[in-house]
Design an enzyme around this catalytic site. Structure first.
Site: not given
Ligand code: ZN
Length: 269
Positions: A2-3, A58, A259
């Site tokens: 989740p962002e 977040k 990433r």
């Protein structure tokens, strides 16, 4: 993972479900996901109710009736939400609050990168959140000036919660695509115009995702809430090898700061 938009969607669910809710009891199944409560369930009752649900980046925070604050981090696989008490207790439910009306507020986190932290009050929360960068939805105009002095790639700066709070891999790639900036470009090679474009791209990507309830990719779900629908509107994230929606060129992917990163070699310079 989740962002910001996904965490804000959880916050909105909680604001609706917890307004005027009464906390009748708390059961903790795993204390090692909880900091600051000293293994006392009584402390986690938050004075019997919630007066507000806050978010920065977040992180979520529930403000209790007794003034204490419970910080909630969803990590990679955390879920936090209100469900009917008769809903089956899914595995990895670490803490469960009994609410009025037979409802439960539950914290579930299979991989346990998330967690809960009980703080004394607002001051401790302000101190904690001051260590984070500005929230990505309300970046100050001078934000770009600090960014162009960083020694890293722009993608690394976007992922650094101390530089901007709330952005992860999905929205970093999406904002860079919208701004036409290559993810590996060093911050110091960006012009003032570039960072101004990036600031407005971040805002517009995050707001659009919020309107769709966030993106539902892989592990992210909302306990007791709906599903996000923004994944259908992603420009580059998860689309490596597919054509760019702008120019038709094949999107490339590579590791940037460890990433997986996707971009268009033509539209992003
Ligand atoms: Zn393109």
């Amino acid at each position: 993972v989740p962002e910001l938009p996904e965490v804000e969607a959880v916050a909105r669910d909680l604001r609706r479900a917890l307004a005027s809710a009464v906390i009748e009891g708390v059961t903790v199944h795993r204390w090692d996901v909880i900091d600051g409560a000293g293994r006392r369930c009584g402390a986690l009752r938050l004075g019997g109710g919630i007066t507000g649900v806050l978010r920065h980046g977040k992180q979520l925070a529930l403000v209790g009736k007794d003034g204490s604050v419970l910080v909630v981090q969803l990590g990679m696989t955390g879920e936090f939400g209100v469900v009917p008490g008769r809903a089956p207790m899914i595995p990895h439910t670490h803490a469960c609050w009994d609410l009025d009306g037979g409802r439960h507020l539950r914290f579930v986190d299979p991989r346990r990168f998330g967690g809960l932290t009980l703080l004394d009050g607002h001051e401790a929360l302000a101190e904690r959140w001051a260590r984070l960068g500005p929230d990505a939805l309300s970046l100050p105009a001078q934000w770009g000036e600090a960014i162009i002095h960083r020694r890293t790639a722009i993608k690394a700066a976007l992922l650094d919660q101390g530089a901007v709070a709330g952005v992860g891999n999905i929205y970093a790639d999406e904002a860079l695509a919208l701004a036409g900036i290559q993810p590996a470009r060093p911050c110091r090679k960006l012009s003032k115009h570039d960072v101004a474009k990036l600031r407005s791209a971040l805002c517009s990507v995050l707001r659009a995702a919020l309107r769709s309830g966030g993106s539902t990719v892989r592990t992210y779900r909302r306990l007791g809430g709906g599903q996000g629908a923004f994944q259908a509107k992603l420009r580059v994230y998860g689309r490596s090898g597919q054509p760019c929606l702008g120019c038709g060129m094949t999107l490339r992917s590579a590791q940037v700061v460890g990433r997986t990163t996707v971009w268009c070699p033509t539209c992003q310079t």
